[in-house]
Write a protein that holds these residues in place. Structure first.
Motif, PDB file in Angstrom:
ATOM      1  N   LYS A   1      20.507   1.634  -7.826  1.00 27.67           N
ATOM      2  CA  LYS A   1      19.128   1.174  -8.080  1.00 27.67           C
ATOM      3  C   LYS A   1      19.013  -0.342  -7.948  1.00 27.67           C
TER       4      LYS A   1
ATOM      5  N   LEU B   1      21.436  -2.231  -3.213  1.00 22.18           N
ATOM      6  CA  LEU B   1      21.121  -1.335  -2.103  1.00 22.18           C
ATOM      7  C   LEU B   1      22.276  -1.192  -1.113  1.00 22.18           C
ATOM      8  N   THR B   2      23.287  -2.026  -1.256  1.00 22.51           N
ATOM      9  CA  THR B   2      24.449  -1.912  -0.363  1.00 22.51           C
ATOM     10  C   THR B   2      25.529  -0.994  -0.948  1.00 22.51           C
TER      11      THR B   2
END
Lengths: 412, 400
Positions: B124, B127-128
């Motif tokens: 959350k 994002l990687t």
């Protein structure tokens, strides 16, 4: 537009259970499968007969998992359950803002019971229930989760965790109901079959009783006459067993057998049972033999429902048979009044909004039937374009229906 | 309680609990972990979750560590607490301890449920995370991580052009090495077959294919499920046994089905109202915990080394790979597996299957193969000959 003149002439089904709940109910709530009084009727509501992507769809939101469970409405919240993952072992409870469709919160759990189902079903098949203060989510894995309206966990039970043979490899669909401070659940299958009354405050069993060892997908319903104590009506292949919701004590039994898929429906003074077609028995204290069976009022083999449960509106019972034919009959005599062929097949139970019955077939086509005249008339045909197995919820002039992927609000 | 009162109570609770240190959460974690069958401990667990839900982000790790050894019920309580803490912090745009969460995810000895939850929280705010972490999880003990890693490889293989068949085979083979879910295994197997490679699914899943069999014993009127016929009392593979239609002797049944289905109706006879017993031996390299996973549309009972593990009295409600999961302890050396498989008397077309598919695997679904016999179990004809094994009916554990 709803015809108030026609409505006023109707015999609106009494809200026999209005006093059953421990809290005062907001009129616009739809708190469990087939609504607050388990009738599927919202007599004063008006739902648009037609809708499309650009008309009368207030919002449409994505869901994170599958589900044949219906939505429930509690105040400004619309609550749905879902299951996701390869084994459908991730259980979801989601709350959406009724006005905007915005997700307010989501809680997830791991299933503690078996999650295998028929491909058509899903683990999130039972519709959740609410007492207006708490949400009770129930799944085919026999997990019961109680949350407050903000998504805070109050208690949980793993009924297959507790009783490891309580499961059905085809999946289970019985939706719980709340009566007073007891949550009634039916966990009925071929191997370890029982019904239980759970204390809504802590989830502990007030009672648990052995039930027929045969798979059963029906949901409990309830009956209350005047100020008398309410009864929970448990259906199975053996028939109907009326029990005290707080003790599980048997009040009476109807032993002539009943369907294990469509559920019974109450009228103001009788119970219509999918049994040998459709059988009406008198409700109340009067019984017609020493065994305490209720008096049979009428029976009609041709009125047997398919998968959808019957619905009673304005002195008529409406039944969709396996061929997709809607039959209307006099609720007091069983006399057939009219037939109307619909486009099926159906799994969802129809709901009534004012003078309209709303039928969702499995293809996602909704047919709106005006039942105010001498014959039924299809006045609206719509589609959501996705499989619909769930029974819609109606609150005020709004309808909520869900597929495996989406939840819609249909309203002007 | 009225809704405003709930909110007020929650606010007060939060203000009290917000400054709790990790050490001070121990009583709450203990209370949650004490929850047990039939709602015992629910009130204390719920109260504890209310406090845990008001904890700070820095306490998340402590709650995640609390999953270790937690029952499935307790794990769900803890999950709710973690979700509440995370939601509150995200709503207030407050940071979450991403580095610590990642470290927790990567430590494979941590509880698989907690690791997965930590990953979902991490994803959350980072994002990687998925691209960085999932490719390294092909052989992870968590089935969900494995699945994600396998799916990525399947996607990669599917994206290769027709000119890259060798590369595609290589990627599919790699994906197969981590695949335990039947849908992905079937998909990979089919793709490899299309590319000219065969997959030994029996070995991949660890299906048991070679059995001794005896019967039919009487199950008319469903009586047989509860009757302990001779094989439940003593396993004597040379004895003649009195059965439903007279005297019977143990025979052998094997299957060459690619999914290890042992089909009694086709290979022996389409018995109705019958009980058949199947037995095999399994040579384990060491003492270890395993799962017997099987699918059958018939009622069944399972014993391992004479100990009754579980039984189920259900007929013709479907059959699937890993339909049932029964935990068991294997001892080093020979283990004797006995199955009781019951058929009812229904005459419907859809009620004629009399079959079972059974495999041995670890809790993540990876096949645990027997030693000596390579990929296959063995009927152990010689070693088991005249071996008498006393079978007791002591239920152990629960099945899924």
């Amino acid at each position: 537009m709803i015809n108030l003149h026609k409505i006023s002439a109707w015999r609106i089904v009494p809200l026999v259970v209005a006093v059953v709940f421990s809290t005062s109910l907001r009129g616009a709530d739809w708190l469990q499968f087939r609504g607050n009084n388990v009738s599927g009727v919202s007599a004063l509501s008006a739902i648009p007969a037609t809708w499309s992507d650009t008309e009368n769809v207030a919002w449409k939101v994505d869901l994170p998992g599958r589900g044949a469970s219906g939505a429930i409405v509690i105040g400004n919240q619309v609550v749905v359950t879902a299951s996701s993952g390869f084994r459908q072992d991730r259980l979801h409870v989601l709350s959406f803002d009724r006005v905007s469709g915005k997700k307010v919160w989501e809680r997830q759990f791991w299933a503690t019971g078996r999650t295998m189902t028929h491909p058509k079903m899903s683990v999130a098949t039972p519709t959740p229930a609410s007492d207006g203060e708490r949400i009770f989510a129930f799944y085919s894995s026999n997990d019961v989760v109680c949350l407050d309206l903000d998504g805070n966990l109050q208690w949980l039970r793993g009924l297959t965790h507790d009783f490891p043979n309580a499961s059905n490899s085809l999946g289970m669909s019985s939706s719980p109901i709340v009566i007073g401070d007891t949550l009634i659940v039916q966990v009925e299958n071929d191997a370890e079959s029982f019904a239980a009354g759970l204390d809504t405050s802590n989830g502990k069993s007030r009672w648990k009783k052995v039930r027929p060892k045969k798979a059963n997908w029906t949901s409990p319903t309830l009956w209350q006459e005047g100020d008398a104590a309410p009864m929970a009506l448990l259906q199975s292949s053996a028939g109907i067993e009326a029990v005290h919701p707080r003790t599980g004590e048997t009040i009476w039994k109807f032993g002539a057998g009943a369907s294990t898929i469509p559920s019974s429906v109450v009228t103001p003074d009788s119970l219509l049972i999918p049994s040998n077609g459709l059988t009406a028995v008198r409700l109340g204290d009067k019984v017609d033999d020493e065994a305490g069976s209720p008096e049979v009022l009428w029976n009609d083999r041709k009125l047997g429902p398919g998968t959808s449960s019957p619905i009673v509106v304005a002195g008529k019972v409406f039944v969709v048979n396996r061929a997709g034919v809607l039959q209307a009959a006099d609720v007091n005599t069983g006399s057939l009044l009219w037939r109307l062929r619909l486009k099926g097949p159906f799994s969802a139970t129809p709901v009534a909004a004012g003078q309209h019955l709303i039928f969702f077939n499995e293809k996602g086509d909704a047919q709106v039937v005006d039942i105010s005249g001498a014959e039924g008339e299809i006045v609206g045909e719509n589609t959501v374009g996705e499989t619909i197995l769930s029974t819609p919820a109606i609150a005020d002039n709004e309808m909520f229906v869900r597929s495996d992927g989406h939840l819609w609000k249909i309203a002007k | 309680m009225p809704r405003f009162s709930c909110s007020l109570a929650a606010a007060i609770l939060f203000s009290i609990a917000a400054n709790f240190s990790a050490a001070e959460l121990s009583p709450q974690l203990k209370a949650v972990r004490s929850v047990s069958r039939e709602g015992q401990g629910n009130e204390a667990a719920a109260a504890a979750v209310r406090t845990l839900s008001a904890a700070s982000a820095s306490d998340l790790l402590q709650i995640l560590i609390g999953f270790e050894g937690a029952s499935p019920l307790a794990a769900n309580y803890l999950r709710n607490a973690v979700e509440s803490v995370v939601d509150r912090h995200l709503a207030a745009n407050k940071p979450l301890p991403a580095k610590q969460l990642e470290a927790f995810v990567l430590k494979r000895s941590n509880d698989p449920r907690a690791r997965r939850l930590a990953f979902e929280v991490l994803a959350k705010v980072d994002l990687t995370a998925s691209d960085r972490l999932i490719p390294k999880m092909l052989l992870d003990p968590s089935p969900e991580f494995r699945r994600d890693a396998v799916q990525r490889l399947v996607g990669e293989a599917e994206g290769l052009g027709k000119d890259s068949a060798d590369k595609a085979k290589q990627v599919y083979r790699k994906a197969l090495s981590g695949a335990t879910d039947s849908d992905l295994v079937k998909k990979i197997s089919k793709s490899l077959k299309d590319l000219g490679d065969e997959v030994d699914l029996v070995t991949h899943f660890g299906f048991l294919t070679d059995w001794r069999i005896v019967g039919p014993f009487d199950n008319r009127g469903f009586i047989g499920f509860d009757i302990a016929y001779a094989p439940e009392k003593e396993l004597d593979f040379v004895a003649k046994l009195q059965a439903k239609d007279g005297e019977v002797a143990w025979g052998v049944i094997t299957t060459s089905d690619e999914f290890g289905i042992v089909d009694i109706a086709k290979s022996v006879a389409p018995h109705k109202g019958a009980v058949m017993y199947l037995a095999t031996s399994y040579e384990a390299a060491a003492n270890r915990n395993v799962e017997f996973r099987f699918g059958t549309p018939n009622a069944w009972k399972l014993w391992v080394n004479g100990k009754f593990l579980f039984g189920r009295d259900e007929y013709h409600r479907g059959m699937a790979i890993d339909q049932y999961r029964v935990p068991a302890n294997l001892k080093a050396g020979k283990n004797v597996i006995l199955l009781k498989l019951c058929q009812n008397e229904q005459d419907d077309d859809w009620a004629q299957r009399y079959q079972i598919q059974i495999r041995v695997c670890d809790p993540s679904g990876v096949a645990v193969l027997p030693v000596k016999s390579g990929s296959r179990s063995t009927t152990g004809m010689s070693p088991l000959k005249r071996q008498s094994k006393r079978l007791t009916a002591s239920a152990e554990g629960a099945s899924q």
